[in-house]
Design a protein around this motif. Sequence first.
Motif, short mmCIF file in Angstrom:
data_model
loop_
_atom_site.label_atom_id
_atom_site.label_comp_id
_atom_site.label_asym_id
_atom_site.label_seq_id
_atom_site.Cartn_x
_atom_site.Cartn_y
_atom_site.Cartn_z
N ILE A 32 0.86 -1.18 0.00
CA ILE A 32 0.00 0.00 0.00
C ILE A 32 0.90 1.24 0.00
O ILE A 32 1.83 1.34 0.80
N SER A 56 -1.51 -2.75 -4.23
CA SER A 56 -2.94 -3.04 -4.41
C SER A 56 -3.78 -1.79 -4.10
O SER A 56 -4.89 -1.66 -4.60
N HIS A 57 -3.26 -0.93 -3.24
CA HIS A 57 -3.93 0.34 -2.96
C HIS A 57 -2.92 1.47 -3.10
O HIS A 57 -1.82 1.38 -2.53
N ILE A 59 -2.87 5.70 -2.59
CA ILE A 59 -3.62 6.86 -2.11
C ILE A 59 -2.94 8.13 -2.63
O ILE A 59 -1.72 8.17 -2.74
N ASP A 103 -8.04 7.70 -4.67
CA ASP A 103 -8.75 8.12 -3.45
C ASP A 103 -7.76 8.79 -2.49
O ASP A 103 -6.55 8.58 -2.60
N VAL A 106 -8.26 5.10 2.34
CA VAL A 106 -8.75 3.72 2.20
C VAL A 106 -9.04 3.21 3.60
O VAL A 106 -8.22 3.38 4.51
N LYS A 108 -10.05 -0.10 5.90
CA LYS A 108 -10.20 -1.55 6.02
C LYS A 108 -10.72 -1.85 7.42
O LYS A 108 -10.86 -0.95 8.25
N ILE A 112 -7.06 2.39 8.88
CA ILE A 112 -7.34 3.46 7.92
C ILE A 112 -6.01 3.89 7.31
O ILE A 112 -5.00 4.01 8.03
#
Length: 242
Positions: A32, A56-57, A59, A103, A106, A108, A112
């Motif tokens: 991330i 995968s993420h 920001i 975004d 994120v 989860k 956060i």
Amino acid sequence: MRYGIFSDVHGNLEALKAVLKAYETENIDEYICLGDMVGYGANPRECLALVRDTCSHVIAGNHDFAAVGKTDVTYFNSNARAAVEWTARQLTEEDKAYILSLDIMVVKTDAIFVHASLDKPDKWNYILDPITVYKNFMLLDRPLCFIGHSHIPCVFLDEERVEFVSRREISHTFKPGDRYIINVGSVGQPRDNDPMSSFCIYDAVAREISIKRVPYDIDNAQRKILEAGLPEILALRLVHGE
Ligand code: ZN
């Protein structure tokens, strides 16, 4: 599940490669990135592509949005603004569309992920002073919050206690009921007087958070910044981690 969480690459490809190499022995399941892939360094496009492939993420940070005109740059100092303008000229339309799609937070089950802070994340507040720390703990409804932005890696253990990471590595096992705000530091422009890149590992099963440091080829990153015609200070500060 082991997460590799890093932030503030800032176009420093040498630093990003060193961090990804260091992660190779950490059995990471998912990566991330907490934003600011670009700005300051000479390889914004390469860093953006590598982060995009790896994580995968992803920001958005203030420098990412600044480079695509999505955030106000009047509060940027002149060197940061020069870097934003230079970066904006390097990015392709596809790069910009990708950044615009990101975004700023994120969420989860247990954590956060946000670039700057939980209070108005699009205002890019810094979590540095006790009042901001307190306000963010008030807003935290998960055990963990991972942030970047200040380039100063540390763990806020509660409203009053903070553990810094400069020139060392830390590891924390947290108990049920604990809440932490973890600043993972910066890959590409550390500012805690330690020039080594900072990166975080979160093991959700062992309930353990580690922040580690790794050296990278600062000379090469500096040379490219100067060759690109970016402000000299952006190269010089890397040696001192400031
Ligand atoms: Zn940053």
